[in-house]
Design an enzyme around this catalytic site. Structure first.
Site, short mmCIF file in Angstrom:
data_model
loop_
_atom_site.label_atom_id
_atom_site.label_comp_id
_atom_site.label_asym_id
_atom_site.label_seq_id
_atom_site.Cartn_x
_atom_site.Cartn_y
_atom_site.Cartn_z
N LYS A 90 12.31 -33.89 31.85
CA LYS A 90 11.15 -34.76 31.98
C LYS A 90 11.42 -36.16 31.39
O LYS A 90 11.12 -37.16 32.02
CB LYS A 90 9.98 -34.08 31.24
CG LYS A 90 8.65 -34.75 31.36
CD LYS A 90 7.53 -33.77 31.03
CE LYS A 90 7.17 -33.68 29.57
NZ LYS A 90 6.52 -34.88 29.04
N SER A 91 12.00 -36.21 30.21
CA SER A 91 12.26 -37.51 29.56
C SER A 91 13.19 -38.37 30.41
O SER A 91 12.99 -39.57 30.57
CB SER A 91 12.92 -37.29 28.20
OG SER A 91 12.02 -36.68 27.33
N ARG B 277 -5.00 -40.30 22.55
CA ARG B 277 -3.71 -40.49 21.87
C ARG B 277 -3.47 -41.94 21.43
O ARG B 277 -3.92 -42.87 22.07
CB ARG B 277 -2.58 -39.98 22.78
CG ARG B 277 -2.80 -38.48 23.05
CD ARG B 277 -1.71 -37.88 23.86
NE ARG B 277 -0.45 -37.90 23.15
CZ ARG B 277 0.71 -37.58 23.72
NH1 ARG B 277 0.72 -37.20 25.00
NH2 ARG B 277 1.82 -37.63 23.05
N GLN C 151 9.59 -42.79 22.76
CA GLN C 151 8.82 -43.49 23.79
C GLN C 151 8.65 -44.95 23.41
O GLN C 151 8.80 -45.84 24.23
CB GLN C 151 7.45 -42.84 23.95
CG GLN C 151 7.53 -41.43 24.51
CD GLN C 151 6.19 -40.72 24.49
OE1 GLN C 151 5.20 -41.23 23.98
NE2 GLN C 151 6.17 -39.52 25.04
N ASP D 146 9.45 -31.32 20.35
CA ASP D 146 8.85 -30.58 21.48
C ASP D 146 9.14 -29.08 21.43
O ASP D 146 8.56 -28.31 22.20
CB ASP D 146 9.35 -31.17 22.81
CG ASP D 146 8.78 -32.57 23.05
OD1 ASP D 146 7.75 -32.91 22.45
OD2 ASP D 146 9.38 -33.31 23.84
N LYS E 200 -0.20 -35.02 19.68
CA LYS E 200 0.45 -34.72 20.97
C LYS E 200 -0.65 -34.39 21.99
O LYS E 200 -1.80 -34.73 21.79
CB LYS E 200 1.45 -33.59 20.79
CG LYS E 200 2.65 -33.96 19.93
CD LYS E 200 3.55 -34.93 20.67
CE LYS E 200 4.72 -35.38 19.82
NZ LYS E 200 5.49 -36.44 20.44
N ARG F 20 -1.29 -29.93 17.91
CA ARG F 20 -0.47 -28.72 18.04
C ARG F 20 -0.41 -27.91 16.75
O ARG F 20 -0.21 -26.69 16.80
CB ARG F 20 0.94 -29.10 18.52
CG ARG F 20 0.92 -29.50 19.99
CD ARG F 20 2.29 -29.80 20.56
NE ARG F 20 2.19 -30.00 22.00
CZ ARG F 20 3.07 -30.65 22.75
NH1 ARG F 20 4.16 -31.15 22.19
NH2 ARG F 20 2.90 -30.77 24.05
C1 S3P Z 1 9.48 -38.20 24.54
C2 S3P Z 1 9.43 -38.42 23.19
C3 S3P Z 1 8.62 -37.59 22.30
C4 S3P Z 1 8.28 -36.26 22.93
C5 S3P Z 1 7.76 -36.40 24.33
C6 S3P Z 1 8.78 -37.10 25.20
C7 S3P Z 1 10.30 -39.12 25.36
O1 S3P Z 1 7.41 -38.27 22.01
O2 S3P Z 1 7.36 -35.55 22.14
O3 S3P Z 1 7.48 -35.14 24.89
O4 S3P Z 1 10.59 -38.83 26.53
O5 S3P Z 1 10.66 -40.17 24.83
P1 S3P Z 1 7.34 -39.45 20.93
O6 S3P Z 1 8.08 -40.60 21.41
O7 S3P Z 1 5.87 -39.72 20.79
O8 S3P Z 1 7.93 -38.87 19.68
#
Ligand code: S3P
Length: 430
Positions: A25-26, A124, A170, A316, A343, A347
């Site tokens: 996904k990332s 959020r 992110q 995660d 999140k 959680r």
């Molecule tokens: C992600 C970073 C994480 C993670 C999220 C995906 C990413 O969040 O929990 O599911 O793809 O960069 P944060 O950047 O808020 O830590």
């Protein structure tokens, strides 16, 4: 068992078989976003099937980037650095990644965009991206307490030297993406190492990104070029199967084509340290990302404490680790995990309430959980709070409980892994 609103999960003997996961996904989010602002077209195989990445694709189309999707292959026609103003607000759905990282790109666009999200996303925190992007020159307004909806008006940006107060990949990616549009060299320093897919994706699309310790740097004005890529299997989705297999002596599970980026694969080290046999073979590099085959044999699980940089690296995977913790010998303690409270759901609270519902003893703390080992759980009604990782984590806990477990709002799994319950059912042996 179907992926309807409620999923019923029964106990099993162990886990066996071989599996491939939908694309990470990332990485899917980042490749799609960079493809939209690249020159030429990008072909992405094994693109994430999760609803979150569809939210990203929907937003990109509204911003002028055309794409076609056939099965799990997505071909995106890049617009170059200039996107087109969207006619309506962009709906980011449940996806914090979509909203935060797109802001980085929109900060460099000479128009205004409104970004909205579902009920969970609307709760959020967004100040973490607003602060650095505003310092670069974008104008951003948010709802109460820096929550969505956001309105961002981009334009000419100046590079910044930004020390992130929270460990967030992110935010790091958003600032680096904005750095592409800025005058000068943007530097982002993270408090602890977070996933580096943003840096690797920028390089894959042709940009130079430097990295020194915890600082990533990018010079503005660089052009991106479309790529052809196969997205590695999502290790955060694999986590549910890895932990399920680890729970039972006799489990034998093979996962091919799995993302093994060291900033994402800490779960393998944790499971090995707890006594699981794991071997990794056929490792190769694809656009800077490590990919390989993982073989797991279950056994008896010890215990562990997760804190500091490990918590950030496992952010995660903590829901599923917490869900299997009562079955371990010594239990699992999770510290420094305040981020889990903001999140898709809170959680920490969701884990505590559902573990207790299954009969477990749990100590809930402001920034973590202490879950003693050697416990026996019973089936219960689980509230997923509409959070995909909570729904899937408790499907795993249910495999070693006595009796049936029903998971409410189990369809939340589609956010990252449509087909999860079917895949789990085909891997469990009864
Ligand atoms: C992600 C970073 C994480 C993670 C999220 C995906 C990413 O969040 O929990 O599911 O793809 O960069 P944060 O950047 O808020 O830590």
């Amino acid at each position: 068992m179907t992926e309807s609103l409620t999923a019923v999960v029964c106990p099993c003997r162990n886990i066996a078989g071989s599996l491939r996961l939908p694309g990470d996904k990332s990485i899917s989010h980042r490749y799609a976003m960079l493809a939209a602002i690249a020159e030429g077209s990008t072909r992405l195989e094994n693109f994430s099937t999760g609803a979150d990445c569809s939210s990203t694709l929907g937003c990109l189309k509204a911003l002028g980037a055309e794409w076609e999707r056939q099965g799990t292959t997505v071909v995106i026609r890049g617009c170059g650095p200039d996107l087109r103003a969207a006619k309506a607000a962009l709906d980011c759905g449940n996806s914090g990644s979509t909203m935060r990282m797109l802001c980085g790109i929109l900060a460099g666009q000479e128009f205004s965009t409104e970004l909205t999200g579902d009920e969970s996303l609307s709760r959020r925190p967004m100040a973490r991206v607003i602060t650095p992007l505003a310092a670069m020159g974008a104008s951003i307004t948010a709802g109460e307490n820096g929550r969505p909806p956001l309105r961002i008006t981009g334009g000419s940006l100046k590079a910044i030297d930004y020390k992130m107060p929270v460990a967030s990949a992110q935010v790091k990616s958003a600032v680096l993406f904005a750095g592409l549009f800025a005058d000068g060299e943007t530097r982002v320093e993270e408090p602890v190492r977070t996933r580096d897919h943003g840096e690797l994706a920028l390089r894959a699309f042709g940009a130079e990104v430097k990295r020194q310790g915890n600082v990533a740097q990018i010079v503005g004005g660089q052009k991106l070029h479309g790529i052809e890529a196969h997205v590695p299997g999502d290790i955060s989705s694999a986590a549910f199967f890895l932990c399920a297999a680890a729970l039972f002596p006799g489990s034998q599970l093979v996962i091919d084509g799995l993302l093994l980026n060291p900033t994402r694969a800490r779960l393998l080290d944790v499971l090995v340290a707890m006594g699981t046999h794991i071997s990794v073979t056929q490792v190769e590099e694809q656009h800077g990302e490590l990919v390989g085959t993982v073989q797991v044999e279950g056994g008896e699980l010890g215990g562990t404490t997760i804190s500091g940089a490990d918590t950030a690296a496992l952010i995660d995977e903590i829901p599923v680790l917490a869900a299997i913790a009562p079955y371990s010998r010594e239990g699992i303690e999770i510290r420094d995990a305040r981020e889990l409270r903001v999140k898709e759901s809170d959680r920490i609270a969701a884990l505590a309430v559902n573990l207790r519902g299954m009969g477990a003893q749990v100590e809930e703390r402001e920034d973590g959980l202490k879950i003693p080992g050697g416990q026996k759980l019973h089936g219960a009604e689980i509230n997923s709070f509409g959070d995909h990782r909570i729904a899937m984590a408790f499907a795993v806990a249910a495999l070693r409980a006595t009796g049936e477990t029903s998971i409410q709002k189990a369809d939340a799994a589609v956010i990252s892994y449509p087909g999860f319950f079917e895949a789990l059912e085909s891997a469990v042996k009864r």
